[in-house]
Design an enzyme around this catalytic site. Structure first.
Site, PDB file in Angstrom:
ATOM      1  N   HIS A 246       7.667   0.326  -5.059  1.00  0.00           N
ATOM      2  CA  HIS A 246       8.451  -0.897  -5.226  1.00  0.00           C
ATOM      3  C   HIS A 246       9.055  -0.817  -6.628  1.00  0.00           C
ATOM      4  O   HIS A 246       8.437  -0.239  -7.530  1.00  0.00           O
ATOM      5  CB  HIS A 246       7.590  -2.162  -5.226  1.00  0.00           C
ATOM      6  CG  HIS A 246       6.793  -2.417  -3.986  1.00  0.00           C
ATOM      7  ND1 HIS A 246       5.574  -1.859  -3.771  1.00  0.00           N
ATOM      8  CD2 HIS A 246       7.039  -3.220  -2.924  1.00  0.00           C
ATOM      9  CE1 HIS A 246       5.088  -2.298  -2.610  1.00  0.00           C
ATOM     10  NE2 HIS A 246       5.959  -3.114  -2.071  1.00  0.00           N
TER      11      HIS A 246
ATOM     12  N   ASP B 291       6.634  -1.762  -9.329  1.00  0.00           N
ATOM     13  CA  ASP B 291       5.475  -0.869  -9.545  1.00  0.00           C
ATOM     14  C   ASP B 291       5.754   0.078 -10.707  1.00  0.00           C
ATOM     15  O   ASP B 291       4.836   0.613 -11.317  1.00  0.00           O
ATOM     16  CB  ASP B 291       5.212   0.046  -8.334  1.00  0.00           C
ATOM     17  CG  ASP B 291       4.966  -0.708  -7.062  1.00  0.00           C
ATOM     18  OD1 ASP B 291       4.513  -1.854  -7.136  1.00  0.00           O
ATOM     19  OD2 ASP B 291       5.234  -0.129  -5.990  1.00  0.00           O
TER      20      ASP B 291
ATOM     21  N   GLU C 251       9.047  -3.127   8.247  1.00  0.00           N
ATOM     22  CA  GLU C 251       7.595  -2.965   8.375  1.00  0.00           C
ATOM     23  C   GLU C 251       7.022  -4.271   8.929  1.00  0.00           C
ATOM     24  O   GLU C 251       6.858  -5.247   8.193  1.00  0.00           O
ATOM     25  CB  GLU C 251       7.010  -2.649   6.993  1.00  0.00           C
ATOM     26  CG  GLU C 251       5.523  -2.384   7.035  1.00  0.00           C
ATOM     27  CD  GLU C 251       4.965  -2.037   5.657  1.00  0.00           C
ATOM     28  OE1 GLU C 251       5.634  -1.314   4.881  1.00  0.00           O
ATOM     29  OE2 GLU C 251       3.856  -2.490   5.357  1.00  0.00           O
TER      30      GLU C 251
ATOM     31  N   HIS D 250      -1.461  -3.859   9.904  1.00  0.00           N
ATOM     32  CA  HIS D 250      -0.567  -4.933  10.341  1.00  0.00           C
ATOM     33  C   HIS D 250      -0.588  -5.052  11.864  1.00  0.00           C
ATOM     34  O   HIS D 250      -0.547  -6.161  12.407  1.00  0.00           O
ATOM     35  CB  HIS D 250       0.867  -4.683   9.877  1.00  0.00           C
ATOM     36  CG  HIS D 250       1.035  -4.707   8.389  1.00  0.00           C
ATOM     37  ND1 HIS D 250       2.253  -4.502   7.775  1.00  0.00           N
ATOM     38  CD2 HIS D 250       0.149  -4.915   7.384  1.00  0.00           C
ATOM     39  CE1 HIS D 250       2.103  -4.599   6.459  1.00  0.00           C
ATOM     40  NE2 HIS D 250       0.830  -4.828   6.206  1.00  0.00           N
TER      41      HIS D 250
ATOM     42  N   ASP E  78       2.680   3.430   7.707  1.00  0.00           N
ATOM     43  CA  ASP E  78       1.843   3.091   6.556  1.00  0.00           C
ATOM     44  C   ASP E  78       0.412   3.330   7.005  1.00  0.00           C
ATOM     45  O   ASP E  78      -0.164   2.567   7.792  1.00  0.00           O
ATOM     46  CB  ASP E  78       2.073   1.650   6.100  1.00  0.00           C
ATOM     47  CG  ASP E  78       3.096   1.577   4.972  1.00  0.00           C
ATOM     48  OD1 ASP E  78       3.797   2.586   4.739  1.00  0.00           O
ATOM     49  OD2 ASP E  78       3.197   0.531   4.311  1.00  0.00           O
TER      50      ASP E  78
ATOM     51  N   ASP F 270      -5.650  -8.377   5.555  1.00  0.00           N
ATOM     52  CA  ASP F 270      -5.092  -7.045   5.346  1.00  0.00           C
ATOM     53  C   ASP F 270      -5.925  -6.314   4.291  1.00  0.00           C
ATOM     54  O   ASP F 270      -5.683  -6.467   3.100  1.00  0.00           O
ATOM     55  CB  ASP F 270      -3.648  -7.262   4.857  1.00  0.00           C
ATOM     56  CG  ASP F 270      -2.798  -6.025   4.937  1.00  0.00           C
ATOM     57  OD1 ASP F 270      -3.238  -5.048   5.546  1.00  0.00           O
ATOM     58  OD2 ASP F 270      -1.675  -6.056   4.396  1.00  0.00           O
TER      59      ASP F 270
ATOM     60  N   ASP G  21      -6.262  -3.027   3.869  1.00  0.00           N
ATOM     61  CA  ASP G  21      -5.632  -1.797   3.345  1.00  0.00           C
ATOM     62  C   ASP G  21      -6.649  -0.710   2.996  1.00  0.00           C
ATOM     63  O   ASP G  21      -6.652  -0.185   1.875  1.00  0.00           O
ATOM     64  CB  ASP G  21      -4.777  -2.114   2.100  1.00  0.00           C
ATOM     65  CG  ASP G  21      -3.456  -2.779   2.452  1.00  0.00           C
ATOM     66  OD1 ASP G  21      -3.041  -2.724   3.619  1.00  0.00           O
ATOM     67  OD2 ASP G  21      -2.826  -3.358   1.539  1.00  0.00           O
TER      68      ASP G  21
ATOM     69  N   ASP H 253      -0.684   3.423   2.397  1.00  0.00           N
ATOM     70  CA  ASP H 253      -0.681   2.049   1.893  1.00  0.00           C
ATOM     71  C   ASP H 253      -2.130   1.567   1.908  1.00  0.00           C
ATOM     72  O   ASP H 253      -2.514   0.704   2.707  1.00  0.00           O
ATOM     73  CB  ASP H 253       0.227   1.174   2.763  1.00  0.00           C
ATOM     74  CG  ASP H 253       0.520  -0.150   2.096  1.00  0.00           C
ATOM     75  OD1 ASP H 253      -0.072  -0.411   1.035  1.00  0.00           O
ATOM     76  OD2 ASP H 253       1.337  -0.923   2.626  1.00  0.00           O
TER      77      ASP H 253
HETATM   78  C1  XUL Z   1       1.896  -5.409   2.462  1.00  0.00           C
HETATM   79  C2  XUL Z   1       2.457  -4.066   2.618  1.00  0.00           C
HETATM   80  C3  XUL Z   1       3.428  -3.645   1.577  1.00  0.00           C
HETATM   81  C4  XUL Z   1       4.569  -2.838   2.113  1.00  0.00           C
HETATM   82  C5  XUL Z   1       5.637  -2.551   1.103  1.00  0.00           C
HETATM   83  O1  XUL Z   1       1.039  -5.785   3.463  1.00  0.00           O
HETATM   84  O2  XUL Z   1       2.096  -3.347   3.513  1.00  0.00           O
HETATM   85  O3  XUL Z   1       2.732  -2.932   0.611  1.00  0.00           O
HETATM   86  O4  XUL Z   1       4.131  -1.631   2.633  1.00  0.00           O
HETATM   87  O5  XUL Z   1       6.154  -3.682   0.528  1.00  0.00           O
HETATM   88 CO    CO Z   2       2.617  -1.427   4.032  1.00  0.00          CO
END
Ligand code: XUL
Ligand code: CO
Length: 439
Positions: free
Chosen positions: A101, A104, A232, A271, A296, A307, A309, A338
């Site tokens: 991003h 970032d 996404e 997601h 991702d 989420d 991650d 991600d």
């Molecule tokens: C948030 C997510 C983000 C996107 C990029 O849930 O997945 O990190 O991948 O903005």
């Molecule tokens: Co993502």
């Protein structure tokens, strides 16, 4: 030059018998699977935000991981230290891409002109590193959800000025993506959704998002972006309801607004499960619509409703993911981690071990998916299951030549149909186990 992760060397492939925590057990970059080396099937990318920025802060306490990399956070020296750390980590792990991003990369200034200047400076530095290491940019994006100005969304904001600011960030993020040769540009609709319909004009907001995406496509193509725009999908979090709920919804959206020639899906495992689907489901929906662009690569915890991650660890899931990807002929863009280590896994070694886990889980998934395809029992059964449609009448139905009267006449003649063939789900699940766990 001084190394940031001096105590960790390049991660070797040592094979399944190895007990070395800092070695790959399955990811063997050059090993050929179904005619292609693993590194081409699996274009892994490091996520700048999780790996180089996130410290493990949560709602209940501060971060646990030190991501200062020897510099003072909030400075350009720190931004450069992150570049050094990131490229060293990717090089040592054999990760050949990164995703970012805008925010970032550098500390955001009060004025966008100064932020953009900083972005120019840091990406000049990144380009040097990219050349030195042959590491590429997989995709870029703009963070249009963290700053308080985006509390009501970006493309869906009720403020024209915030909408303009979002446009400016997208413009710059596209400039940077093109500058670094990125293959994709992602829209994750961070706060593009609503908390309550009592204050929301849904149609108005969706039209504004679509217009912003059209402007992005027009500008991107004008400056020479030949890559793929990606949506996404995510159903909720941070908003109660997000407009890009899942792949089916996002595909409907890009078709409705004439964006389908430029956009594909970036499917994130966590997601998909938040939307009440399996990861495989959203991959399949994207694939059958010709929109499987990127992944991702993470996983959620099905016992939690948010989420998380996590780095991919479930080989059943990675196998079925790679099964979809192989059958779709590969990914247009790549596989971005991600994902972040858990808050209590805060050391540099944890960061490496987390990526090793993700890469090995996908490598094993790839090996097993190829075996499932070569084994042929799944494909064979699916073919047999629909074999009735190979009859004359079946073909007429498939080609749209049949009429309701014709089919009703056939029903009259037969009186009642036989039961359809068994779905044999348990047999097929046994086949998957047989391939996964050959003793
Ligand atoms: C948030 C997510 C983000 C996107 C990029 O849930 O997945 O990190 O991948 O903005
Ligand atoms: Co993502």
């Amino acid at each position: 030059m001084n190394e940031v992760f001096g105590s960790i060397s390049s991660i070797p492939y040592e094979g399944p018998q190895s007990k070395n925590a800092l070695a790959f057990k399955y990811y063997d970059a050059e090993r050929v699977i179904m005619g292609k080396p693993m590194k081409e099937h699996l274009p892994f990318a490091m996520a700048w935000w999780h790996t180089l920025v996130a410290t493990g802060t949560d709602m209940f306490g501060p971060g646990t991981a030190d991501k200062s990399f020897g510099a003072k956070p909030g400075t350009m020296e720190h931004a450069k230290a992150k570049v050094d750390a990131g490229f060293e980590l990717m090089k040592k792990l054999g990760i050949r891409n990164f995703c970012f991003h805008d925010v970032d990369l550098v500390p955001e200034a009060d004025d966008i002109k100064e932020t953009n200047r900083r972005l120019d400076e840091i990406t000049d530095y990144m380009l040097i590193k990219m050349k030195e290491t042959d590491i590429q940019c997989l995709w870029g994006t703009a963070n249009m959800f963290s700053n308080p100005r985006f509390m009501n969304g970006a493309g869906s904001s009720n403020s024209v000025d915030v909408y303009c600011f979002a446009a400016a960030q997208i413009k710059k993020a596209l400039d940077l993506t093109v500058k670094m040769g990125g293959k994709g540009y992602v829209f994750w609709g961070g706060r593009e959704g609503y908390e309550t319909l009592l204050n929301t004009d849904m149609k108005f907001e969706q039209e504004n998002i679509a217009n912003l995406m059209h402007m992005a496509v027009d500008y991107g193509r004008k400056i020479g972006f030949k890559g793929t725009f990606l949506i996404e999908p995510k159903p909720k979090e941070p908003m109660k309801h997000q407009y890009d709920y899942d792949a089916a919804t996002a595909i409907g959206f890009v078709r409705q607004y004439g964006l389908d020639k430029d956009f594909m899906m970036n499917i994130e495992a966590n997601h998909a499960t938040l939307a009440g689907h399996t990861f495989q489901h959203d991959l399949r929906v994207s694939a059958i619509n010709g929109m499987l662009g990127s992944v991702d690569a993470n996983t959620g915890d099905l016992l939690l409703g948010w989420d998380t991650d996590e780095f991919p660890n479930n080989v059943y899931d990675t196998t079925l993911c790679m099964y979809e990807i192989l059958k779709a002929g590969g990914l247009k863009v790549g596989l971005n981690f991600d994902a972040k280590p858990r808050r209590a896994s805060y050391t540099a070694a944890d960061l490496f071990e987390a990526h090793i886990l993700g890469m090995d889980s996908f490598a094993l998934g790839l090996i097993k998916a190829a075996q499932l395809i070569e084994d042929g029992r799944l494909d064979g059964f699916v073919k047999e299951r629909y074999a009735g449609f190979e009859s004359d009448l079946g073909r007429q139905i498939r080609t749209g030549a049949a009429t309701l009267e014709q089919l009703a006449k056939r029903a009259d003649e037969m009186g009642r149909p036989d039961l359809p063939g068994s779905g044999r789900q348990e047999y097929l699940e046994g086949v998957v186990n047989n391939i996964l766990f050959q003793g």
